[in-house]
Design a protein around this motif. Structure first.
Motif, PDB file in Angstrom:
ATOM      1  N   PRO A 197      -3.842  -2.753  -6.855  1.00  0.00           N
ATOM      2  CA  PRO A 197      -3.619  -2.293  -5.478  1.00  0.00           C
ATOM      3  C   PRO A 197      -2.148  -2.368  -5.097  1.00  0.00           C
ATOM      4  CG  PRO A 197      -5.520  -3.747  -5.586  1.00  0.00           C
ATOM      5  CD  PRO A 197      -4.864  -3.808  -6.935  1.00  0.00           C
ATOM      6  N   LYS A 198      -1.710  -1.391  -4.333  1.00  0.00           N
ATOM      7  CA  LYS A 198      -0.331  -1.318  -3.881  1.00  0.00           C
ATOM      8  C   LYS A 198      -0.269  -1.610  -2.384  1.00  0.00           C
ATOM      9  CE  LYS A 198       0.487   2.369  -7.270  1.00  0.00           C
ATOM     10  NZ  LYS A 198       1.267   1.552  -8.212  1.00  0.00           N
ATOM     11  N   ASN A 199       0.908  -1.997  -1.938  1.00  0.00           N
ATOM     12  CA  ASN A 199       1.095  -2.323  -0.528  1.00  0.00           C
ATOM     13  C   ASN A 199       1.282  -1.036   0.265  1.00  0.00           C
ATOM     14  OD1 ASN A 199       1.830  -3.224   1.980  1.00  0.00           O
ATOM     15  ND2 ASN A 199       3.354  -4.688   1.262  1.00  0.00           N
ATOM     16  N   GLY A 200       0.257  -0.634   1.000  1.00  0.00           N
ATOM     17  CA  GLY A 200       0.313   0.592   1.778  1.00  0.00           C
ATOM     18  C   GLY A 200       0.663   0.374   3.234  1.00  0.00           C
ATOM     19  N   ASP A 201       1.239  -0.792   3.576  1.00  0.00           N
ATOM     20  CA  ASP A 201       1.596  -1.069   4.967  1.00  0.00           C
ATOM     21  C   ASP A 201       2.702  -0.131   5.447  1.00  0.00           C
ATOM     22  OD1 ASP A 201      -0.170  -3.117   4.649  1.00  0.00           O
ATOM     23  OD2 ASP A 201       1.306  -4.739   4.793  1.00  0.00           O
TER      24      ASP A 201
ATOM     25  N   TYR B  53      -2.000  -1.106   8.229  1.00  0.00           N
ATOM     26  CA  TYR B  53      -2.015  -2.093   7.156  1.00  0.00           C
ATOM     27  C   TYR B  53      -3.120  -1.720   6.178  1.00  0.00           C
ATOM     28  CZ  TYR B  53       0.721  -4.352  10.751  1.00  0.00           C
ATOM     29  OH  TYR B  53       1.675  -4.605  11.709  1.00  0.00           O
ATOM     30  N   ALA B  54      -2.739  -1.567   4.906  1.00  0.00           N
ATOM     31  CA  ALA B  54      -3.715  -1.080   3.925  1.00  0.00           C
ATOM     32  C   ALA B  54      -3.297  -1.456   2.521  1.00  0.00           C
ATOM     33  CB  ALA B  54      -3.851   0.440   4.032  1.00  0.00           C
ATOM     34  N   LYS B  55      -4.284  -1.584   1.650  1.00  0.00           N
ATOM     35  CA  LYS B  55      -4.067  -1.657   0.214  1.00  0.00           C
ATOM     36  C   LYS B  55      -4.429  -0.306  -0.380  1.00  0.00           C
ATOM     37  CE  LYS B  55      -4.970  -6.609  -0.361  1.00  0.00           C
ATOM     38  NZ  LYS B  55      -5.830  -7.622  -1.035  1.00  0.00           N
TER      39      LYS B  55
ATOM     40  N   ARG C 267      -9.501   2.953   9.763  1.00  0.00           N
ATOM     41  CA  ARG C 267      -9.237   4.334   9.366  1.00  0.00           C
ATOM     42  C   ARG C 267      -9.522   4.505   7.872  1.00  0.00           C
ATOM     43  NH1 ARG C 267      -8.200   3.822  14.265  1.00  0.00           N
ATOM     44  NH2 ARG C 267      -6.396   4.752  15.330  1.00  0.00           N
ATOM     45  N   GLU C 268     -10.028   5.676   7.511  1.00  0.00           N
ATOM     46  CA  GLU C 268     -10.108   6.048   6.106  1.00  0.00           C
ATOM     47  C   GLU C 268      -8.989   7.031   5.784  1.00  0.00           C
ATOM     48  OE1 GLU C 268     -14.757   5.721   4.660  1.00  0.00           O
ATOM     49  OE2 GLU C 268     -13.983   7.653   5.295  1.00  0.00           O
ATOM     50  N   GLN C 269      -8.602   7.086   4.496  1.00  0.00           N
ATOM     51  CA  GLN C 269      -7.639   8.090   4.066  1.00  0.00           C
ATOM     52  C   GLN C 269      -7.823   8.342   2.577  1.00  0.00           C
ATOM     53  OE1 GLN C 269      -3.741   6.175   4.723  1.00  0.00           O
ATOM     54  NE2 GLN C 269      -3.433   6.250   2.527  1.00  0.00           N
ATOM     55  N   GLY C 270      -7.313   9.497   2.109  1.00  0.00           N
ATOM     56  CA  GLY C 270      -7.383   9.824   0.689  1.00  0.00           C
ATOM     57  C   GLY C 270      -8.581  10.687   0.356  1.00  0.00           C
ATOM     58  N   GLU C 271      -8.801  10.903  -0.943  1.00  0.00           N
ATOM     59  CA  GLU C 271      -9.892  11.723  -1.444  1.00  0.00           C
ATOM     60  C   GLU C 271     -10.241  11.282  -2.854  1.00  0.00           C
ATOM     61  OE1 GLU C 271      -8.301  15.627  -1.188  1.00  0.00           O
ATOM     62  OE2 GLU C 271      -6.647  15.233  -2.520  1.00  0.00           O
ATOM     63  N   VAL C 272     -11.306  11.801  -3.409  1.00  0.00           N
ATOM     64  CA  VAL C 272     -11.724  11.387  -4.744  1.00  0.00           C
ATOM     65  C   VAL C 272     -10.643  11.719  -5.761  1.00  0.00           C
ATOM     66  CG1 VAL C 272     -14.167  11.633  -4.232  1.00  0.00           C
ATOM     67  CG2 VAL C 272     -12.923  13.581  -5.148  1.00  0.00           C
ATOM     68  N   HIS C 273     -10.512  10.859  -6.770  1.00  0.00           N
ATOM     69  CA  HIS C 273      -9.509  11.030  -7.827  1.00  0.00           C
ATOM     70  C   HIS C 273      -8.099  11.096  -7.244  1.00  0.00           C
ATOM     71  CE1 HIS C 273     -12.513  12.737 -11.018  1.00  0.00           C
ATOM     72  NE2 HIS C 273     -12.946  11.649 -10.411  1.00  0.00           N
TER      73      HIS C 273
ATOM     74  N   ASP D 195      -9.824  -0.669   3.454  1.00  0.00           N
ATOM     75  CA  ASP D 195      -9.801  -1.451   4.675  1.00  0.00           C
ATOM     76  C   ASP D 195      -8.511  -1.235   5.462  1.00  0.00           C
ATOM     77  OD1 ASP D 195     -10.965  -3.187   6.483  1.00  0.00           O
ATOM     78  OD2 ASP D 195      -9.984  -4.947   5.634  1.00  0.00           O
ATOM     79  N   LYS D 196      -8.168   0.028   5.708  1.00  0.00           N
ATOM     80  CA  LYS D 196      -6.959   0.325   6.468  1.00  0.00           C
ATOM     81  C   LYS D 196      -7.192   0.060   7.949  1.00  0.00           C
ATOM     82  CE  LYS D 196      -3.650   3.942   7.591  1.00  0.00           C
ATOM     83  NZ  LYS D 196      -3.149   5.300   7.303  1.00  0.00           N
ATOM     84  N   ARG D 197      -6.203  -0.529   8.579  1.00  0.00           N
ATOM     85  CA  ARG D 197      -6.274  -0.810  10.010  1.00  0.00           C
ATOM     86  C   ARG D 197      -5.029  -0.255  10.696  1.00  0.00           C
ATOM     87  NH1 ARG D 197     -10.650  -1.823   8.787  1.00  0.00           N
ATOM     88  NH2 ARG D 197     -12.019  -3.556   9.311  1.00  0.00           N
TER      89      ARG D 197
END
Length: 672
Positions: A335-339, A321-323, A275-281, A287-289
């Protein structure tokens, strides 16, 4: 703002209604042509979601819309969420969510000030998929394919009395097909602009056991990278979100007739992938799963009096699971823990009994345990412990009594008693009367109260505010709504009419964007929503059908803490579906959607130098042409679907949320 002339403007709508009224009066004059009450009731849909009792839609205690398999097929939708554009009063925004899950927003009279629409309950075969973290539902993460759905029942209005606190504005109940109805092999292949999908299913039986296994692979490239018609040259407002998805699903269902009175249903499912998420800036993921699964067991026993005893147990996991990194090269933290790992256990017991010829009762109770672990969203973002797992516990008792005082007069009285460790104990009642004042014509009057429990995110934010800023801040509490509903359902020869007047008085609304509020209280919002909505279903000929929906709503609010509830519901939304069967082989459908001007809040600086803005009226046409064929024992259909026929460029929800232009795809289905 400059008003543009709309293809579904008020005048054409009034004209359509006048034509319908003329048809109505002509039909009523020809009383002899009316079908008998028995014939009518035999054709009236039966619903399960309104009160937990199986009842004709004309006797449901709340407004209902049903989307059946034929409507799903003819709509040609790619995403499940797109279906709800065909529901009166429903707001749908394509891939509007920008964080955690880039997904669509679906809201019924949603007072939308944020993208995670968390004021509506979503069920799949009685299992709630309401997300513990932010609320709402992540539509792309459901282990479900469209071809396995039997129908969708939508209650248009508060229904906490039946399905609990988060049924605040309504309920969507997705009901899948019984495994005995999906025997044999099935294959579906889809390809087109920015999207590809393969679905394979096998169903079989062995004596009293029937089963099916469904697997799918989907590649969805989402929105175009660059906006076609940006509102400004500022870089951030020329780019769409990161929203590519690769979705893998696997589901299994088995139904076993253990005895003449006992049936056991077992389901499990998995959904995962990139999966992708977020936007510019902005904060985005690397590498979200996604990794989601559920298991569900449901036992039913038919009772001698015609009632039923059932026990349902399910377990589900919503995880990813993502950074997380900041995409601004001038401000790039480590990078932060985006899990996120959310887990739910739920046990429910329900008993339906028929003590007399005029009375039916359903009652029961359930317990639920949710745990949520999200180091960044719940911990670091709120200056709290990042290792903490948050616990939510819920217990509830519910009941509804249906009493037929006379053949033409039906009463429903129900209540839900809930206790949770976030807000304590609350009770939500409902009182309804349905009057069949004339053959095939029904009036409904309903008064109800509903609540919405704060999400784990709401709770963590307020705890962080009290810890770091002011320990005297009031804790976040439940939202409340008091609803009055007046409905009319009628049948005039080939025309079905569903008309509803509503008045919803909201209080203690939670400020969704979680920024410091002047009142120091997250529950500062109030709003009064009044309006009407109608759905017309007209069988023009034996081969042609028209469905038309119109919703009109006005919001009155003081807009406390600068939250713009006043215009957060489109004043007018309209949709239509026209289907025609040309022959045994060829069919076609045309769908039209229009959403009126709506005012949302922007999180940050924005186009035109303002943090408040209007999304102008937008409209879209979709079309589908299908060819059915048979080769030996194989039945097939080849369909061409074109979304956004006029290639319109418009925005939904935000000025950097531009759905794709004209998109076409081919779908081949084979049943063997």
């Amino acid at each position: 703002m400059v008003k543009k002339k709309n293809w579904l403007s008020t005048k054409p709508c009034l004209l359509l209604i006048c034509i319908g009224l003329n048809h109505v009066t002509t039909s009523m004059a020809a009383t002899a042509a009316l079908p008998s009450e028995d014939m009518y009731l035999a054709d009236v849909p039966i619903v399960l979601t309104a009160s937990r009792l199986s009842q004709p839609i004309t006797e449901a205690p709340v407004a209902m819309t049903i989307i059946d398999r034929e409507m799903i097929k003819q709509s040609g939708v790619w995403d499940l969420s797109e279906l709800f554009r065909l529901v009166p009063g429903m707001f749908v925004s394509y891939h509007s969510t920008r964080a955690y899950a880039t997904d669509s927003t679906v809201a019924y009279h949603g007072l939308l000030v944020e993208t995670m629409s968390n004021r509506m309950q979503i069920l799949v075969d009685g299992r709630t998929v309401y997300s513990p973290l932010f609320g709402g539902v992540i539509w792309s993460d459901l282990p479900l394919v469209l071809d396995d759905i039997e129908r969708v029942e939508i209650t248009r209005g508060a229904n906490s009395v039946t399905h609990g606190a988060n049924s605040f504005l309504g309920v969507i109940n997705i009901i899948t097909r019984h495994s005995s109805e999906t025997k044999g092999k099935f294959l579906s292949l889809t390809t087109g602009r920015s999207r590809d999908e393969m679905v394979a299913r096998y169903g079989g039986s062995d004596g009293d056991l029937s089963y099916r296994l469904t697997a799918s692979l989907r590649n969805d490239s989402g929105e175009d990278e660059n906006l076609v018609r940006p509102t400004t040259t500022e870089y951030i407002w020329t780019k769409n979100k990161f929203d590519d998805k690769k979705i893998k699903t696997l589901s299994f269902r088995a139904d076993y007739r253990a005895s003449p009175i006992d049936e056991v249903e077992f389901q499990l499912g998995y959904n995962g992938g990139y999966r992708e998420q977020g936007e510019v800036h902005d904060v985005m993921s690397l590498d979200k799963r996604a990794d989601n699964h559920f298991e569900q067991l449901h036992w039913r026993r038919a009772m001698e009096d015609g009632g039923e005893l059932s026990v349902q147990l399910y377990h589900l996991v919503e995880s990813s699971y993502a950074k997380l990194v900041d995409t601004n090269p001038d401000n790039s933290p480590a990078p932060k823990n985006g899990d996120v790992v959310a887990q739910r256990y739920d046990l429910e017991v329900q008993h339906t009994l028929i003590p007399s010829k005029t009375t039916r009762i359903v009652w029961g109770g359930s317990v639920r345990r949710d745990t949520t672990y999200a180091p960044y969203e719940l911990g670091e973002a709120n200056n709290l412990d990042t290792t903490r797992t948050w616990l939510y516990q819920l217990s509830r008792l519910f009941g509804n009594v249906e009493w037929r005082a006379r053949p033409d007069l039906l009463f429903n009285v129900g209540a839900m008693l809930e206790n949770n460790n976030f807000t304590g104990t609350d009770i939500t009642p409902r009182y309804t009367v349905n009057w069949h004042f004339y053959p095939n014509h029904t009036l409904r009057l309903s008064k109800s109260r509903a609540t919405r429990t704060p999400t784990v995110s709401d709770k963590a934010y307020m705890e962080g505010q009290r810890l770091t800023k002011n320990p005297l801040l009031a804790d976040v509490t439940q939202e409340h709504v008091s609803s009055l509903d007046i409905g009319y359902l009628g049948k005039f020869s080939s025309l079905d009419v569903d008309f509803r007047l509503f008045r919803d008085d909201y209080s203690d609304l939670i400020v969704q964007e979680k920024q410091p509020v002047a009142s120091g209280n997250l529950n500062s919002g109030k709003a009064l929503v009044r309006g009407f909505e109608t759905q017309l279903k007209w069988n023009v000929t034996d081969h042609t059908r028209l469905i038309y929906n119109w919703s009109h709503a006005i919001v009155k609010s003081a807009d406390t803490d600068k939250v713009p509830y006043t215009n957060s519901i489109p004043t007018n939304t309209q949709s239509m579906m026209l289907t025609h069967q040309f022959s045994a082989h060829w069919s076609a459908s045309l769908m039209g959607y229009q959403v009126g001007e709506v005012h949302f809040r922007k999180t940050g600086g924005g186009p035109q130098g303002s943090d408040l803005y209007f999304i102008p009226t937008h409209r879209r046409w979709d079309g589908r042409v299908g060819y059915q064929f048979r080769v030996g024992q194989t039945k097939g259909e080849l369909a061409l679907v074109v979304q956004n026929l006029s290639d319109a460029n418009y925005f939904e929800f935000r000025f950097d949320n531009e759905p794709p232009g004209r998109s076409a795809w081919l779908n081949l289905k084979l049943e063997m």
